[in-house]
Design an enzyme around this catalytic site. Structure first.
Site, PDB file in Angstrom:
ATOM      1  N   GLY A 179     -20.330  42.510  -9.335  1.00  0.00           N
ATOM      2  CA  GLY A 179     -18.914  42.882  -9.448  1.00  0.00           C
ATOM      3  C   GLY A 179     -18.410  43.853  -8.400  1.00  0.00           C
TER       4      GLY A 179
ATOM      5  N   ASN B  20     -17.052  43.100  -5.538  1.00  0.00           N
ATOM      6  CA  ASN B  20     -15.751  42.624  -5.062  1.00  0.00           C
ATOM      7  C   ASN B  20     -14.667  42.847  -6.108  1.00  0.00           C
ATOM      8  OD1 ASN B  20     -15.700  41.183  -2.287  1.00  0.00           O
ATOM      9  ND2 ASN B  20     -17.673  40.619  -3.207  1.00  0.00           N
TER      10      ASN B  20
ATOM     11  N   MET C  76     -20.456  32.160 -10.376  1.00  0.00           N
ATOM     12  CA  MET C  76     -21.465  31.263  -9.829  1.00  0.00           C
ATOM     13  C   MET C  76     -21.540  29.928 -10.574  1.00  0.00           C
ATOM     14  SD  MET C  76     -22.247  33.142  -7.369  1.00  0.00           S
ATOM     15  CE  MET C  76     -23.702  32.472  -6.594  1.00  0.00           C
TER      16      MET C  76
ATOM     17  N   ASN D 182     -11.202  31.386  -4.522  1.00  0.00           N
ATOM     18  CA  ASN D 182     -12.639  31.668  -4.597  1.00  0.00           C
ATOM     19  C   ASN D 182     -13.109  32.348  -3.311  1.00  0.00           C
ATOM     20  OD1 ASN D 182     -15.397  31.416  -5.571  1.00  0.00           O
ATOM     21  ND2 ASN D 182     -15.656  29.747  -4.087  1.00  0.00           N
TER      22      ASN D 182
ATOM     23  N   HIS E  17     -16.282  32.959  -0.877  1.00  0.00           N
ATOM     24  CA  HIS E  17     -17.557  32.279  -0.580  1.00  0.00           C
ATOM     25  C   HIS E  17     -18.207  32.902   0.657  1.00  0.00           C
ATOM     26  CE1 HIS E  17     -20.506  29.124  -0.889  1.00  0.00           C
ATOM     27  NE2 HIS E  17     -20.419  28.974   0.420  1.00  0.00           N
TER      28      HIS E  17
ATOM     29  N   SER F 187     -15.343  33.324   3.558  1.00  0.00           N
ATOM     30  CA  SER F 187     -14.112  32.545   3.391  1.00  0.00           C
ATOM     31  C   SER F 187     -13.508  32.822   2.026  1.00  0.00           C
ATOM     32  CB  SER F 187     -14.409  31.035   3.462  1.00  0.00           C
ATOM     33  OG  SER F 187     -15.101  30.693   4.640  1.00  0.00           O
TER      34      SER F 187
ATOM     35  N   ASP G 140     -16.300  24.210  -3.239  1.00  0.00           N
ATOM     36  CA  ASP G 140     -16.019  25.007  -2.034  1.00  0.00           C
ATOM     37  C   ASP G 140     -15.234  24.209  -0.988  1.00  0.00           C
ATOM     38  OD1 ASP G 140     -17.367  27.249  -3.101  1.00  0.00           O
ATOM     39  OD2 ASP G 140     -19.294  26.457  -2.435  1.00  0.00           O
TER      40      ASP G 140
HETATM   41  C1  GAR Z   1     -20.250  37.580  -3.137  1.00  0.00           C
HETATM   42  O1  GAR Z   1     -21.004  37.776  -1.969  1.00  0.00           O
HETATM   43  C2  GAR Z   1     -19.594  36.217  -3.119  1.00  0.00           C
HETATM   44  O2  GAR Z   1     -19.298  35.762  -1.834  1.00  0.00           O
HETATM   45  C3  GAR Z   1     -20.653  35.354  -3.757  1.00  0.00           C
HETATM   46  O3  GAR Z   1     -21.193  36.158  -4.772  1.00  0.00           O
HETATM   47  C4  GAR Z   1     -21.179  37.507  -4.351  1.00  0.00           C
HETATM   48  C5  GAR Z   1     -20.707  38.378  -5.490  1.00  0.00           C
HETATM   49  O4  GAR Z   1     -20.946  39.727  -5.215  1.00  0.00           O
HETATM   50  N1  GAR Z   1     -20.077  34.153  -4.284  1.00  0.00           N
HETATM   51  C6  GAR Z   1     -20.656  32.964  -4.186  1.00  0.00           C
HETATM   52  O5  GAR Z   1     -21.742  32.793  -3.672  1.00  0.00           O
HETATM   53  C7  GAR Z   1     -19.857  31.834  -4.785  1.00  0.00           C
HETATM   54  N2  GAR Z   1     -20.434  30.577  -4.438  1.00  0.00           N
HETATM   55  P1  GAR Z   1     -20.316  40.848  -6.144  1.00  0.00           P
HETATM   56  O6  GAR Z   1     -20.619  40.442  -7.598  1.00  0.00           O
HETATM   57  O7  GAR Z   1     -21.011  42.103  -5.779  1.00  0.00           O
HETATM   58  O8  GAR Z   1     -18.853  40.891  -5.869  1.00  0.00           O
END
Ligand code: GAR
Length: 179
Positions: free
Chosen positions: A11, A13, A78, A95, A97, A124, A133
């Site tokens: 979490g 982001n 995910m 989303n 990615h 992205s 995606d």
């Molecule tokens: C992020 O790096 C995001 O790009 C990736 O999960 C991570 C979440 O990090 N998402 C994917 O791979 C989606 N296919 P966070 O929970 O620390 O924000």
């Protein structure tokens, strides 16, 4: 804008959106793992959050509607989103990615970029459609792969770039929705 964020993990982001999107409000965060970092961060900031299994999309739709969410942000969600959820929020789900789409769609994008021998990858933000995606890219930014990078260091570099572009992409979508 009223934002609904969906998370599966740490979490970071989500926290970054809460900290930076001051004119907008994260009104609800949905997580599909009961005790994840995202839930702890939501508690820290007093953001309402709820655990919903990813299969239970009817409930996800109901909760997002109950909170009158304008835009859904998948920030480390995910799981694949079904057409039903996409149709309930047309052009209102984005989303994040960790690759330069269309390269490395799906899981393990960072590992695959590293193994490829490429000297750069990226991040992205895109609209979610029925193709994994595959929706229209809103913003993306390159991240160099340095000779000594491993999964940990490249993940850190990618995440730094994510913290920069996801809030910008949210602002971009806001302007699109207002015009
Ligand atoms: C992020 O790096 C995001 O790009 C990736 O999960 C991570 C979440 O990090 N998402 C994917 O791979 C989606 N296919 P966070 O929970 O620390 O924000």
């Amino acid at each position: 804008m009223r934002l609904g964020v969906m998370c599966s993990g740490n979490g970071t982001n989500f926290e970054n959106i809460v900290r930076t999107c001051r004119d907008d409000e994260v009104v609800i965060m949905i997580h599909n793992k009961e005790k994840c970092g995202a839930a702890k961060r939501a508690d820290k900031f007093g953001i309402p959050h709820t655990h919903i299994k990813s299969k239970n999309e009817d409930l996800i739709i109901d909760v997002m509607n109950a909170w009158k969410v304008d835009l859904i942000v998948l920030a480390g969600w995910m799981r694949i989103i079904s057409p039903k959820l996409i149709e309930a929020f047309p052009n209102r789900i984005i989303n994040l990615h960790p690759s330069m789409l269309p390269k490395y769609k799906g899981l393990h994008a960072i590992e695959r970029a590293l193994e490829s021998g490429d000297d750069k990858t990226g991040v992205s933000v895109h609209y979610v459609n029925e193709e994994l995606d595959g929706g229209e890219v809103i913003l993306q930014e390159e991240v160099p792969i340095l000779p000594y990078d491993d999964v940990e260091s490249l993940t850190k570099a990618i995440q730094r770039q994510e913290y920069a572009i996801l809030p910008l992409a949210i602002q971009h979508v806001k302007h699109q929705l207002q015009t």
